[in-house]
Design a protein around this motif. Sequence first.
Motif, PDB file in Angstrom:
ATOM      1  N   TRP A 278       0.831  -1.214   0.000  1.00 25.76           N
ATOM      2  CA  TRP A 278       0.000   0.000   0.000  1.00 25.76           C
ATOM      3  C   TRP A 278       0.859   1.254   0.000  1.00 25.76           C
ATOM      4  CZ3 TRP A 278      -5.220   0.352  -0.604  1.00 25.76           C
ATOM      5  CH2 TRP A 278      -5.920  -0.880  -0.615  1.00 25.76           C
ATOM      6  N   ILE A 279       1.672   1.361  -0.985  1.00 21.94           N
ATOM      7  CA  ILE A 279       2.461   2.584  -1.178  1.00 21.94           C
ATOM      8  C   ILE A 279       2.835   2.647  -2.651  1.00 21.94           C
ATOM      9  CG2 ILE A 279       4.637   1.411  -0.556  1.00 21.94           C
ATOM     10  CD1 ILE A 279       5.622   4.099   0.545  1.00 21.94           C
ATOM     11  N   ASP A 280       2.636   3.807  -3.231  1.00 24.09           N
ATOM     12  CA  ASP A 280       2.957   3.918  -4.652  1.00 24.09           C
ATOM     13  C   ASP A 280       4.438   4.239  -4.835  1.00 24.09           C
ATOM     14  OD1 ASP A 280       3.277   7.011  -5.123  1.00 24.09           O
ATOM     15  OD2 ASP A 280       1.527   6.745  -3.813  1.00 24.09           O
ATOM     16  N   THR A 281       4.909   4.014  -6.031  1.00 25.53           N
ATOM     17  CA  THR A 281       6.333   4.157  -6.340  1.00 25.53           C
ATOM     18  C   THR A 281       6.835   5.567  -6.073  1.00 25.53           C
ATOM     19  OG1 THR A 281       6.017   2.527  -8.083  1.00 25.53           O
ATOM     20  CG2 THR A 281       8.075   3.778  -8.131  1.00 25.53           C
ATOM     21  N   LYS A 282       6.042   6.583  -6.448  1.00 27.50           N
ATOM     22  CA  LYS A 282       6.455   7.984  -6.284  1.00 27.50           C
ATOM     23  C   LYS A 282       6.648   8.323  -4.807  1.00 27.50           C
ATOM     24  CE  LYS A 282       5.121  12.664  -7.640  1.00 27.50           C
ATOM     25  NZ  LYS A 282       4.100  13.505  -8.314  1.00 27.50           N
ATOM     26  N   THR A 283       5.669   7.898  -3.988  1.00 23.94           N
ATOM     27  CA  THR A 283       5.765   8.179  -2.548  1.00 23.94           C
ATOM     28  C   THR A 283       6.983   7.484  -1.951  1.00 23.94           C
ATOM     29  OG1 THR A 283       3.361   8.341  -2.422  1.00 23.94           O
ATOM     30  CG2 THR A 283       4.544   8.041  -0.346  1.00 23.94           C
ATOM     31  N   PHE A 284       7.235   6.233  -2.366  1.00 23.36           N
ATOM     32  CA  PHE A 284       8.379   5.479  -1.845  1.00 23.36           C
ATOM     33  C   PHE A 284       9.693   6.188  -2.179  1.00 23.36           C
ATOM     34  CE2 PHE A 284      11.584   2.188  -1.705  1.00 23.36           C
ATOM     35  CZ  PHE A 284      11.224   1.439  -0.600  1.00 23.36           C
ATOM     36  N   CYS A 285       9.828   6.652  -3.424  1.00 28.98           N
ATOM     37  CA  CYS A 285      11.080   7.301  -3.852  1.00 28.98           C
ATOM     38  C   CYS A 285      11.261   8.675  -3.211  1.00 28.98           C
ATOM     39  CB  CYS A 285      11.119   7.424  -5.375  1.00 28.98           C
ATOM     40  SG  CYS A 285      11.333   5.826  -6.202  1.00 28.98           S
ATOM     41  N   ASN A 286      10.159   9.337  -2.881  1.00 23.93           N
ATOM     42  CA  ASN A 286      10.245  10.623  -2.177  1.00 23.93           C
ATOM     43  C   ASN A 286      10.453  10.426  -0.675  1.00 23.93           C
ATOM     44  OD1 ASN A 286       9.763  13.104  -3.953  1.00 23.93           O
ATOM     45  ND2 ASN A 286       8.196  11.691  -4.706  1.00 23.93           N
ATOM     46  N   GLY A 287       9.773   9.419  -0.113  1.00 19.28           N
ATOM     47  CA  GLY A 287       9.892   9.169   1.328  1.00 19.28           C
ATOM     48  C   GLY A 287      11.247   8.631   1.722  1.00 19.28           C
ATOM     49  N   LEU A 288      11.857   7.854   0.824  1.00 19.92           N
ATOM     50  CA  LEU A 288      13.212   7.340   1.052  1.00 19.92           C
ATOM     51  C   LEU A 288      14.104   7.911  -0.048  1.00 19.92           C
ATOM     52  CD1 LEU A 288      12.344   3.621   1.874  1.00 19.92           C
ATOM     53  CD2 LEU A 288      13.022   5.381   3.493  1.00 19.92           C
ATOM     54  N   PRO A 289      14.500   9.178   0.085  1.00 22.90           N
ATOM     55  CA  PRO A 289      15.202   9.873  -1.011  1.00 22.90           C
ATOM     56  C   PRO A 289      16.592   9.315  -1.302  1.00 22.90           C
ATOM     57  CG  PRO A 289      15.200  11.228   0.961  1.00 22.90           C
ATOM     58  CD  PRO A 289      14.316  10.065   1.259  1.00 22.90           C
ATOM     59  N   PHE A 290      17.182   8.592  -0.329  1.00 20.22           N
ATOM     60  CA  PHE A 290      18.497   7.981  -0.552  1.00 20.22           C
ATOM     61  C   PHE A 290      18.346   6.464  -0.451  1.00 20.22           C
ATOM     62  CE2 PHE A 290      19.618  12.258   0.804  1.00 20.22           C
ATOM     63  CZ  PHE A 290      20.635  12.598  -0.080  1.00 20.22           C
ATOM     64  N   HIS A 291      17.945   5.841  -1.551  1.00 29.01           N
ATOM     65  CA  HIS A 291      17.911   4.385  -1.609  1.00 29.01           C
ATOM     66  C   HIS A 291      18.132   3.959  -3.045  1.00 29.01           C
ATOM     67  CE1 HIS A 291      13.814   4.646  -3.302  1.00 29.01           C
ATOM     68  NE2 HIS A 291      14.004   3.383  -3.684  1.00 29.01           N
ATOM     69  N   MET A 292      18.610   2.746  -3.216  1.00 28.44           N
ATOM     70  CA  MET A 292      18.810   2.201  -4.555  1.00 28.44           C
ATOM     71  C   MET A 292      18.466   0.719  -4.548  1.00 28.44           C
ATOM     72  SD  MET A 292      22.389   4.025  -5.770  1.00 28.44           S
ATOM     73  CE  MET A 292      23.204   3.944  -4.179  1.00 28.44           C
ATOM     74  N   VAL A 293      17.911   0.252  -5.652  1.00 29.91           N
ATOM     75  CA  VAL A 293      17.635  -1.168  -5.854  1.00 29.91           C
ATOM     76  C   VAL A 293      18.400  -1.597  -7.102  1.00 29.91           C
ATOM     77  CG1 VAL A 293      15.882  -2.925  -6.319  1.00 29.91           C
ATOM     78  CG2 VAL A 293      15.350  -0.999  -4.790  1.00 29.91           C
ATOM     79  N   PHE A 294      19.166  -2.701  -6.982  1.00 30.60           N
ATOM     80  CA  PHE A 294      19.922  -3.177  -8.138  1.00 30.60           C
ATOM     81  C   PHE A 294      19.888  -4.707  -8.161  1.00 30.60           C
ATOM     82  CE2 PHE A 294      22.712  -2.285  -4.597  1.00 30.60           C
ATOM     83  CZ  PHE A 294      23.531  -3.391  -4.484  1.00 30.60           C
ATOM     84  N   ASP A 295      20.060  -5.269  -9.335  1.00 27.78           N
ATOM     85  CA  ASP A 295      19.964  -6.718  -9.497  1.00 27.78           C
ATOM     86  C   ASP A 295      21.340  -7.372  -9.428  1.00 27.78           C
ATOM     87  OD1 ASP A 295      21.178  -6.198 -11.896  1.00 27.78           O
ATOM     88  OD2 ASP A 295      19.404  -6.581 -13.139  1.00 27.78           O
ATOM     89  N   LYS A 296      21.407  -8.655  -9.762  1.00 24.59           N
ATOM     90  CA  LYS A 296      22.650  -9.408  -9.651  1.00 24.59           C
ATOM     91  C   LYS A 296      23.745  -8.887 -10.571  1.00 24.59           C
ATOM     92  CE  LYS A 296      20.941 -13.876  -8.040  1.00 24.59           C
ATOM     93  NZ  LYS A 296      20.866 -15.327  -8.326  1.00 24.59           N
ATOM     94  N   GLU A 297      23.328  -8.278 -11.683  1.00 22.55           N
ATOM     95  CA  GLU A 297      24.316  -7.713 -12.624  1.00 22.55           C
ATOM     96  C   GLU A 297      24.642  -6.265 -12.272  1.00 22.55           C
ATOM     97  OE1 GLU A 297      21.666  -9.635 -13.852  1.00 22.55           O
ATOM     98  OE2 GLU A 297      23.133 -11.291 -13.844  1.00 22.55           O
TER      99      GLU A 297
END
Length: 670
Positions: A278-297
């Motif tokens: 229950w949180i949209d992508t925009k709110t998540f990226c604004n609420g946690l302004p310093f975060h990154m998600v990356f895959d195995k590569e």
Amino acid sequence: YGFINTCLKSLVVEKYGEETWEKLRLQAGVQDSFLTFEVYKDEITMQLVDKACKILGVPADMVLREFGEYFFEFCKRSGYDHMLRTLGGNLYEFIENLDALHSYLALSYQAIMFSFVFPQEMNAPSFRVEKNEDGSMHLHYYSDRRGLCHIVPGIIGAAALDFFNIEISMEIVNQTEEEERTGKKEHTVFLVTQNPVFSYKERNEFSSSSQYLADSEKQVENQLNKEDLEKAKNTFRGRGSSVCPVKKSHWKTIRGIITLGKGKLLRGFDPVYPKSLWIDTKTFCNGLPFHMVFDKELRVKQAGVSIQKIVPGLQTMDICLDQYFSIVHPEVPFTISSIQKFINSQFVFQTRREMMPESWKQRPMLELRGQMIWMESLQCMLYLCSPLLRTLHELEEREMHIADIAPHDVTRDLILLNQQRLAEMELSNQLERKKEELRILSKHLEEEKKKTEALLYAMLPQHVANQLKEGKRVEAGEFKECTILFSDVVTFTSICAQCEPIQIVLMLNSMYLRFDRLTTVHDVYKVETIGDAYMVVGGVPVPVPTHAERVANFALGMIIAAKGVQNPVSGNPIQIRVGIHTGPVLAGVVGEKMPRYCLFGDTVNIASRMESHGVPSKIHLSSSAYQCLKYKNFEMTERGEIEVKGKGKMHTYFLVRNKAATENEIMGRP
């Protein structure tokens, strides 16, 4: 830092004494004290440890282990007790969070001060811990400093016993140079096993309650639903409530999961998750302004708005993360497998200068500090982080503002609080430096005072000098019996007429140095020297019954010592005359400017006459001096009656030798 060397000094002084520390530091060639926040070379500490091993005759591993145990107690006494206690609820959590503690102190002090092995700026050791199925642990220890791994068992063992009441044993199972990490680190693996420690009271309570527990066992087991019991046991295992858990019986497990006094099953905590997020992508990226998600590569799948603003390249999805960042801590290659291996560590990323916008290239690079979380379902890694900023100055250098940091991020508070803390530390550092300067000045003052006192005591008797220092008046004292000696150089006037003044000075200095040493050997008081005349007294200023024997032995030593002084005219040894007399005198201090301790009375005159009417290389005795030495193992010969100026006829003697003493004893030689 000086904190480590101060701890080492405290250990040596407390357990082996000040003399051992003084000997150790002199051999190591280091100073006596260290400033807490001053950075010192590793070589100083290593030298101290090496010399400690040699002086104490103890192997290096034992010295380091003892230092580790003491270092833990020293840190507690230095104000780190509460900080250490709150690291974890068990030993596993405690060790797992040591790197986080280093990271915090690096933030607070701008360089690691509290590292469990000798620190060097931002170069603390690292710990990684793994649980084994049998309840033991494997502790991985990484350090740039070789040979110091034996400190770890001392520290961890002391922490386990103090905080968690368990005794552990640690043995090295592997020791290599770590190749997986980017920095060359010594990698030591310890096997940690444990045994609980019960106090006397706990043992008694356990013993008295054992029968009750045995009677209750069946009743409680019957009451517990088998399904709930199994679930509770699994929950209990999963929670890791023991650090290196010892194997427990079935009943101990039950007893551990029942609330004491209530008899209710503790089912453990089962989180509830929503069916969808229950949180949209925009709110998540604004609420946690310093975060990154990356895959195995290492392809970036998502980034917070603030990090996008600083590193615009992250707005292009699927770019490789290692093109824009490097890993500062832990020192591992930028691969997903390395990150997973050290996932419990705090990760510090630093932006790459060549990939930053032009406006950032003249500023210090931004560092991010945070936690890695592996998302199994997405096969991606989440990096939750914050800017690694210590002070407002560092914030301004990067042209950032408090508003760039999320309101819920405690980094805001840390920056402001640390600003004040650093100011307090700087003040504390200045005070410590001043204290050290005052200590050194005080030490130098004490040394100069000792020199001054030594000079003063050479001119006046010690008790007289002390009275004068205190501003007291020194009363003249009467001594009923003492022995006075005078000596002079034969044909001194003739020698002076044929030599340069400097030759006379050198001759007299050579002679008086020998005589002065003999005054110490025989404990007689040197009154004065006038030209070639040398005057000593026994029994003054401290009355002693052996005054005549002391002066006689001193006189025999003078005759021998004079043979070692060369006549500058003839090149032969000089000859001296010596006269001795025993009788009463009055002694006191004369004058205020350059005061002198003088002797008065007819005894002084007669002793002088014994010298002037003496024979070269002979010791001339008055009858009173002869009577004092008559039964004291001295060989004496009679001279007979002679005419003494101002005294008429006097019966005198010559002192030949001490029948009970060797020449070495007379001269004070070993």
